[in-house]
Design an enzyme around this catalytic site. Structure first.
Site, PDB file in Angstrom:
ATOM      1  CB  SER A  82      26.008 -38.921 -45.127  1.00 30.71           C
ATOM      2  OG  SER A  82      26.170 -37.888 -44.178  1.00 30.71           O
ATOM      3  CE1 TYR A 105      24.327 -42.239 -41.479  1.00 33.79           C
ATOM      4  CE2 TYR A 105      25.608 -40.198 -41.565  1.00 33.79           C
ATOM      5  CZ  TYR A 105      24.507 -40.949 -41.954  1.00 33.79           C
ATOM      6  OH  TYR A 105      23.606 -40.408 -42.834  1.00 33.79           O
TER       7      TYR A 105
END
Lengths: 102, 233
Positions: free
Chosen positions: B130, B143
């Site tokens: 990501s 995350y």
């Protein structure tokens, strides 16, 4: 159970020997060195053999087992030192797996 | 059986669902999985309900693939969860859940896929990272850390699996309109977009384009790579 697993391990070693230069001395049966100080397997050979044994146990005994072990790469304490130690270890893992499903 | 065999995780909805539908339409035999059942049906699609980090649930999926096809060409590790929260308000249950799904789940699927791919001396694995990691996004500490871990996994597995003819790469989407970013405020999304060279939202097609590149037979020299969308490095 141990005898069945021993036969699976011997068969996988024999099959592996057909395409490998450095042969596992299958005639020595349980005392045949695999990995570590006297072993003929390098880490890639070991990975291939262990995967073949996992798949053969699944195909022949219908038991899904993982033979991965944190001690795998240890030259002293690896459960993959000889055919005998590997058979003992695989038998233990299969029995543990059976207990989970009982 | 000559059609490619492709396994996609987290494909009940979002990008995973889009990828499943695409590769089914391309004639692949597609195996998909998610925690909940999928309403997607096709003759060349098989769905499994499982938790990607649960080894006792995952192993039977790979057993089924090996028995039915004898091979696996592609693994797309799309499954992932996120949580947008200040670090001081993030409970440990969230930390563990994110690492279980994003890191442990990705590792488990890579490990089991490589066991089957090794037989054919061919395999393509694509992991999902990501832009949250290189952008060090506030509110996404856990995350982003989990996706950094997946990037490192990708690089090391690429080396470990290379002798078996298996490539391992990662795609890092910029914000794409899915449930994953459903809880992220618009203002925050706009701030992220402003840090991209190409200032627009990503699309599932953008992600597909990168994955297609990694999956190509001709990409046999492409491994250990992380490709971020939108011009972020």
């Amino acid at each position: 159970m141990k005898q069945k697993i021993k036969q699976i391990v011997l068969d996988c070693c024999t099959e592996r020997n057909e395409i490998a230069e450095l042969k596992i001395d299958v005639a020595l049966e349980e005392s045949a060195p695999l990995f570590g100080v006297d072993g003929v397997l390098d880490s890639i050979d070991l990975v291939s053999l262990i995967i073949a044994i996992e798949q053969a146990i699944e195909d022949e005994l219908g038991i899904i087992v993982t033979l991965a072990d944190a001690r795998a790469a240890s030259r002293e304490n690896t459960p993959f030192k000889t055919i005998g130690t590997l058979v003992d270890y695989a038998t233990l893992r299969v029995q543990q797996q059976e207990q989970v499903h009982e | 059986m000559n059609e490619p065999v492709t396994l996609i995780t987290g494909c009940r909805k979002g990008i995973g669902r889009f990828l499943a539908e695409h590769y089914v339409a391309q004639g692949h035999l597609v195996f998909g999985c998610s925690r909940k059942p999928s309403d997607f049906q096709a003759p060349n699609y098989r769905h499994f309900c499982l938790d990607v980090a649960n080894e006792s649930e995952v192993r039977p999926l790979f057993s089924a693939i090996r028995k039915h096809t004898g091979r696996l060409d592609h693994l797309i590790n799309n499954a992932g969860i996120a949580s947008m929260n200040h670090a001081l308000l993030t409970p440990m249950t969230t930390v563990r859940a994110i690492f279980e799904t994003n890191v442990a789940g990705t590792f488990l699927f890579c490990r089991e896929a490589a066991k089957i791919m090794k037989t054919a001396s061919f395999g393509r694995i694509v992991n999902f990272i990501s832009v949250a990691s290189p952008l060090n996004l506030e509110g996404e500490a856990v995350y982003a850390a989990s996706k950094s871990a997946v990037q490192t996994l990708t690089q090391i597995l690429a080396r470990e699996f290379a002798p078996f003819g298996i490539t391992v790469n990662a795609v890092g989407p910029n914000p794409v309109l899915t449930d994953l970013i459903g809880g992220v405020p618009n203002e925050k999304i706009n701030q992220i977009l402003q840090r991209q060279a190409i200032v627009r939202m990503g699309s599932a097609e953008d992600v597909l384009n990168v994955i297609n590149f990694f999956l190509k037979q001709e990409s046999s020299m492409i491994t250990s790579q992380s490709l971020f969308l939108g011009g972020i490095c």
